[in-house]
Design a protein around this motif. Structure first.
Motif, short mmCIF file in Angstrom:
data_model
loop_
_atom_site.label_atom_id
_atom_site.label_comp_id
_atom_site.label_asym_id
_atom_site.label_seq_id
_atom_site.Cartn_x
_atom_site.Cartn_y
_atom_site.Cartn_z
N VAL A 137 67.20 -28.08 49.90
CA VAL A 137 68.21 -28.96 49.30
C VAL A 137 67.76 -29.39 47.90
O VAL A 137 68.55 -29.38 46.95
CB VAL A 137 68.44 -30.20 50.19
N PHE A 138 66.49 -29.74 47.77
CA PHE A 138 65.97 -30.16 46.47
C PHE A 138 66.01 -29.00 45.47
O PHE A 138 66.31 -29.20 44.29
CB PHE A 138 64.55 -30.70 46.61
N LEU A 139 65.72 -27.79 45.95
CA LEU A 139 65.83 -26.62 45.08
C LEU A 139 67.26 -26.43 44.64
O LEU A 139 67.54 -26.16 43.46
CB LEU A 139 65.33 -25.37 45.81
N GLY A 140 68.20 -26.58 45.56
CA GLY A 140 69.61 -26.42 45.22
C GLY A 140 70.10 -27.46 44.23
O GLY A 140 70.86 -27.14 43.31
N LEU A 141 69.66 -28.70 44.39
CA LEU A 141 70.03 -29.74 43.44
C LEU A 141 69.62 -29.37 42.02
O LEU A 141 70.38 -29.56 41.07
CB LEU A 141 69.38 -31.06 43.84
N ALA A 142 68.40 -28.84 41.89
CA ALA A 142 67.88 -28.51 40.56
C ALA A 142 68.42 -27.19 40.04
O ALA A 142 68.82 -27.10 38.87
CB ALA A 142 66.35 -28.46 40.63
N PHE A 143 68.45 -26.16 40.89
CA PHE A 143 68.79 -24.83 40.42
C PHE A 143 70.25 -24.69 40.02
O PHE A 143 70.60 -23.80 39.24
CB PHE A 143 68.44 -23.78 41.49
N ASN A 144 71.11 -25.55 40.56
CA ASN A 144 72.54 -25.44 40.25
C ASN A 144 73.01 -26.49 39.25
O ASN A 144 74.21 -26.57 38.97
CB ASN A 144 73.34 -25.53 41.55
N TRP A 145 72.07 -27.24 38.70
CA TRP A 145 72.41 -28.28 37.72
C TRP A 145 73.10 -27.67 36.50
O TRP A 145 73.90 -28.33 35.84
CB TRP A 145 71.13 -29.00 37.30
N GLY A 146 72.82 -26.42 36.22
CA GLY A 146 73.44 -25.75 35.09
C GLY A 146 74.95 -25.68 35.19
O GLY A 146 75.64 -25.59 34.16
N TRP B 274 78.90 -27.46 41.55
CA TRP B 274 77.48 -27.75 41.78
C TRP B 274 77.18 -27.85 43.28
O TRP B 274 76.20 -27.27 43.76
CB TRP B 274 77.14 -29.05 41.06
N MET B 275 78.02 -28.53 44.01
CA MET B 275 77.81 -28.68 45.45
C MET B 275 77.90 -27.32 46.16
O MET B 275 77.12 -27.04 47.07
CB MET B 275 78.83 -29.65 46.02
N GLY B 276 78.84 -26.48 45.73
CA GLY B 276 78.92 -25.14 46.29
C GLY B 276 77.68 -24.33 46.00
O GLY B 276 77.22 -23.54 46.83
N GLY B 277 77.12 -24.53 44.80
CA GLY B 277 75.87 -23.87 44.47
C GLY B 277 74.72 -24.33 45.36
O GLY B 277 73.84 -23.54 45.74
N ILE B 278 74.72 -25.61 45.71
CA ILE B 278 73.65 -26.14 46.57
C ILE B 278 73.70 -25.49 47.95
O ILE B 278 72.66 -25.06 48.49
CB ILE B 278 73.78 -27.67 46.69
N THR B 279 74.89 -25.36 48.54
CA THR B 279 74.97 -24.72 49.85
C THR B 279 74.66 -23.23 49.75
O THR B 279 74.11 -22.64 50.69
CB THR B 279 76.35 -24.95 50.48
N TRP B 280 74.99 -22.62 48.63
CA TRP B 280 74.59 -21.22 48.41
C TRP B 280 73.07 -21.11 48.37
O TRP B 280 72.48 -20.20 48.96
CB TRP B 280 75.21 -20.71 47.11
N ALA C 132 53.57 -22.39 58.79
CA ALA C 132 53.27 -23.13 60.00
C ALA C 132 51.78 -23.44 60.10
O ALA C 132 51.38 -24.53 60.54
CB ALA C 132 53.73 -22.34 61.22
N LEU C 133 50.95 -22.50 59.67
CA LEU C 133 49.50 -22.70 59.75
C LEU C 133 49.02 -23.80 58.82
O LEU C 133 48.11 -24.56 59.15
CB LEU C 133 48.78 -21.39 59.42
N ILE C 134 49.64 -23.90 57.63
CA ILE C 134 49.15 -24.87 56.65
C ILE C 134 50.00 -26.14 56.60
O ILE C 134 49.74 -27.04 55.81
CB ILE C 134 49.07 -24.25 55.24
N GLY C 135 51.04 -26.19 57.45
CA GLY C 135 51.82 -27.41 57.55
C GLY C 135 52.90 -27.60 56.52
O GLY C 135 53.34 -28.73 56.27
N VAL C 136 53.37 -26.51 55.91
CA VAL C 136 54.45 -26.59 54.92
C VAL C 136 55.79 -26.47 55.64
O VAL C 136 55.98 -25.61 56.49
CB VAL C 136 54.30 -25.46 53.87
N LYS C 137 56.73 -27.35 55.30
CA LYS C 137 58.04 -27.38 55.95
C LYS C 137 59.05 -26.53 55.18
O LYS C 137 58.94 -26.35 53.98
CB LYS C 137 58.53 -28.83 56.04
N SER C 138 60.05 -26.03 55.90
CA SER C 138 61.13 -25.27 55.29
C SER C 138 62.28 -25.17 56.28
O SER C 138 62.11 -25.38 57.49
CB SER C 138 60.68 -23.85 54.90
N THR C 139 63.47 -24.85 55.77
CA THR C 139 64.61 -24.64 56.66
C THR C 139 64.40 -23.41 57.53
O THR C 139 64.92 -23.35 58.65
CB THR C 139 65.91 -24.50 55.86
N ALA C 140 63.65 -22.42 57.06
CA ALA C 140 63.37 -21.24 57.88
C ALA C 140 62.62 -21.65 59.15
O ALA C 140 62.93 -21.19 60.25
CB ALA C 140 62.56 -20.23 57.08
#
Length: 324
Positions: A172-181, A201-207, A224-232
């Motif tokens: 979500v944070f990536l989408g907020l920034a990457f679609n700001w353009g 912009w919102m459509g870009g975030i869901t993309w 998973a081994l190093i404790g990093v979170k993701s939607t995957a």
């Protein structure tokens, strides 16, 4: 997690990065002294620059579809292209500075310039500042509202690398920034921020949630081994139903953006072209979903990269709408 056979070894003799395409221009053409810095900026993997630029193209094209292209729009497009390259490079540099310990523990990323010792943290900081200043020169050629939006995006860029430490939804944070353009380029043309740009912009975030979840499946075991979170990791075996939801949300938001922008200000041909572009874009996402195997890292990387083509399809239709 082993590296797929189609990709280079994590640290190739020439210092190339594991997930960079073979024979990329940085490894083959760039002067040797510049290669570590260009790798730090992901210049050897241009897909990120495309994904940052494409929402800009959507924004200026949708704004122009309301009242026609102007000569200054050519500079908006060129400026956004240069800015996408520079600011994506600065953002990736910042990301690698903050993630250097995580990157050293992940097979796919341990060959990046900082964990592999090609660049020091101090050198990376200087490189990041230089790219940011060059990007600022371009930003200040736009109107004041667009400049304010550009400056405001820096907070999102600064926070994103830390998101995977505290939320399962860093995409979500990536989408907020990457679609700001989409907001910035639309406003650079229109002179003001309007609702269609926000919906775009919102459509870009869901993309972004769609394509970056696919990308994140490459690293889910190491994460998973190093404790990093993701939607995957969050979605796991339920990834495809979630991606279908993001696909539908993306199409709805983009259609609303086009309808709100064009229904009262442009002809039926322009609106039809814009909506056709949204459906063609959606078809590409559906094709990706039909080909997805979340247990095949090489396929995940390939499908992630095809989102450049998906985004450009919509950009071309919106440009045609502006010319209709």
């Amino acid at each position: 997690m082993s590296v797929p056979p189609e990709l280079p070894e994590p640290v190739a003799p020439q210092g190339s990065v594991a997930d960079a395409p073979r024979g990329n221009w940085v490894d083959t053409l760039a002067p040797a002294a510049t290669r570590p810095y260009l790798r730090l900026s992901r210049a050897d993997r241009p897909i990120g620059t495309w994904l940052l630029l494409i929402p800009c193209l959507w924004g200026v094209a949708l704004a122009a579809a309301r009242d026609g292209f102007r000569l200054f729009d050519l500079w908006i497009i060129l400026g956004c292209a240069l800015g996408a390259f520079l600011m994506r490079g600065a953002g990736c540099t910042w990301n690698d500075i903050t993630d250097r310990e995580f990157d050293a523990a992940v097979t796919r990323t341990r060959s990046r310039p900082i964990p592999s010792g090609q660049v020091t943290v101090k050198q990376a900081l200087v490189w990041m500042v230089g790219q940011s200043l060059a990007g600022a020169l371009i930003l200040f050629s736009f109107n004041w509202v667009a400049i304010g939006l550009g400056v405001g995006s820096l907070a999102l860029v600064a926070v994103y690398p830390f998101a995977k430490r505290f939320t399962w939804w860093p995409q979500v944070f990536l989408g907020l920034a990457f679609n700001w353009g989409a907001l910035l380029a639309y406003t650079a043309h229109a002179g003001r921020l309007e609702a269609p740009a926000v919906l775009l912009w919102m459509g870009g975030i869901t993309w972004t949630l769609f394509y970056d979840t696919i990308y994140a499946h490459q690293d889910k075991d190491d994460d998973a081994l190093i404790g990093v979170k993701s939607t995957a990791r969050l979605f796991g075996a339920a990834t495809k139903p979630w991606l279908r939801g993001f696909l539908v949300a993306t199409l709805v938001l983009l259609m609303l953006a086009c309808g709100l922008a064009l229904v009262d200000t442009a002809g039926i041909a322009a609106l039809a072209l814009a909506l056709a572009g949204v459906w063609a874009f959606g078809w590409h996402l559906a094709w990706q979903l039909s080909r997805l195997d979340t247990e095949d890292p090489a396929r995940c990387l390939h499908l992630f990269r095809t989102n450049r083509d998906a985004g450009l399809i919509l950009a071309l239709f919106l440009a045609a709408a502006a010319l209709a």
